[in-house]
Design a protein around this motif. Sequence first.
Motif, PDB file in Angstrom:
ATOM      1  N   CYS A  36      36.801  45.997  32.895  1.00  0.00           N
ATOM      2  CA  CYS A  36      35.814  44.978  33.280  1.00  0.00           C
ATOM      3  C   CYS A  36      36.287  43.585  32.892  1.00  0.00           C
ATOM      4  O   CYS A  36      35.479  42.710  32.542  1.00  0.00           O
ATOM      5  N   GLY A  60      37.441  41.052  34.562  1.00  0.00           N
ATOM      6  CA  GLY A  60      36.950  39.940  35.362  1.00  0.00           C
ATOM      7  C   GLY A  60      35.509  39.602  35.068  1.00  0.00           C
ATOM      8  O   GLY A  60      35.106  38.436  35.142  1.00  0.00           O
ATOM      9  N   LEU A  61      34.700  40.603  34.708  1.00  0.00           N
ATOM     10  CA  LEU A  61      33.279  40.391  34.465  1.00  0.00           C
ATOM     11  C   LEU A  61      32.984  40.071  32.996  1.00  0.00           C
ATOM     12  O   LEU A  61      32.183  39.185  32.691  1.00  0.00           O
ATOM     13  N   LEU A  62      33.666  40.806  32.099  1.00  0.00           N
ATOM     14  CA  LEU A  62      33.397  40.658  30.674  1.00  0.00           C
ATOM     15  C   LEU A  62      34.642  40.153  29.945  1.00  0.00           C
ATOM     16  O   LEU A  62      34.746  38.994  29.620  1.00  0.00           O
TER      17      LEU A  62
END
Length: 389
Positions: free
Chosen positions: A212, A214-216
């Motif tokens: 994750c 890119g998101l986190l």
Amino acid sequence: MLENQTVLSQLSWLDRLLPIWIILSMALGVLLGYFVPSVRTVLNSSTIADVSLPIALGLLWMMYPVFCKVQYEKLSKIFQTTGVFRNLALSVLFNWLLAPLLMAALAWATLPDLSAYRTGVILVGVARCIAMVLIWNELAGGDREWCAVLVALNSILQVLLYGPLAYFYTVIVGKGSSIDIDMWLVTRSVLIFLGIPLLAGFLTRFVLCHLCRGLLGETWYQRKFLKWIGPTSLLGLLFTIVVMFALQGHRIIDDINGVLRVAVPLILYFCIIFALAFLACAYFRMPYPTAVTQSFTAASNNFELAIAVAVATFGIDSPEALATVIGPLIEVPVLLGLVYLSLWFRPHYPVVEEISAGKDEVEIVCVNPGPEAGGPSHLCASGVMINEN
């Protein structure tokens, strides 16, 4: 230059008041176990690996946040550092030769007339810790990655050596009744109480930091997730203490003389083996975080395995089982005291160690110039100093 901060100022409010929380948890557990007998039936209604389900869940939860903090990508670098095999050999020496021998000697010296209690104490001494040591190491500022390596090493050796060593000290040396330790019982304990939180922690870090990204990503993981999940480890510890003392509250009060007798060799053991390991690390000029990890690994014990073996071999109401239960009841307050003793001693630790942390930075582990250096009597800094060159 990093400012010299007192140990207390570096601790969170939960850490600062931890002794009070533990004392209150112990008292609450004893009172529940003695005045509400039905709580024992409820807590023992389900078990995992012959350990009460609530205790098992508490152990797993308090270990999970610690394993979430381990930087697994750095583990391989440990084996590239100078003196790694010496450090591993020292750990094996303390955990599998000196610690069981010392516990057996102290058990014979202090419990010569109580053979059953003596056997239970020896079963505790042979079982090397794979759970609570992570908590003590974390609180005392030990090396998180090195602790994970030693826990894994002791887990493997535990499967191979626990049975033979327990038989040697209780039957051959102690001339006690024969003891039959199922290899699967030891393996099961390792797989459950180490394998589950280790795998969960690894997967959590891998998914949130990498899958994750890119998101986190790692920045969010370090600053947000660990800040939230980290303190819950101590909550798991407090919950486990309440349950342990609730299960044995009636025994503690009704057989206080036996509890006090068994406490003597345990207290001596924890203090002596910790001090010997710490001195050995200082002699070999290991940095403070490594010394702390080595010392708490040597002093801690796998009480869940010792209890399971005693219950399976001698029965749940046996004095051998009671002695193994007293083990963690004494270990928790004593090792917590050693945590604070370690933190107090940290500025005075005599080793000067600089570790290269990358191309543009140097991590100062501990500096102790002494009064002859023209500066303060001691200064300990733990952090990163940027090299602008």
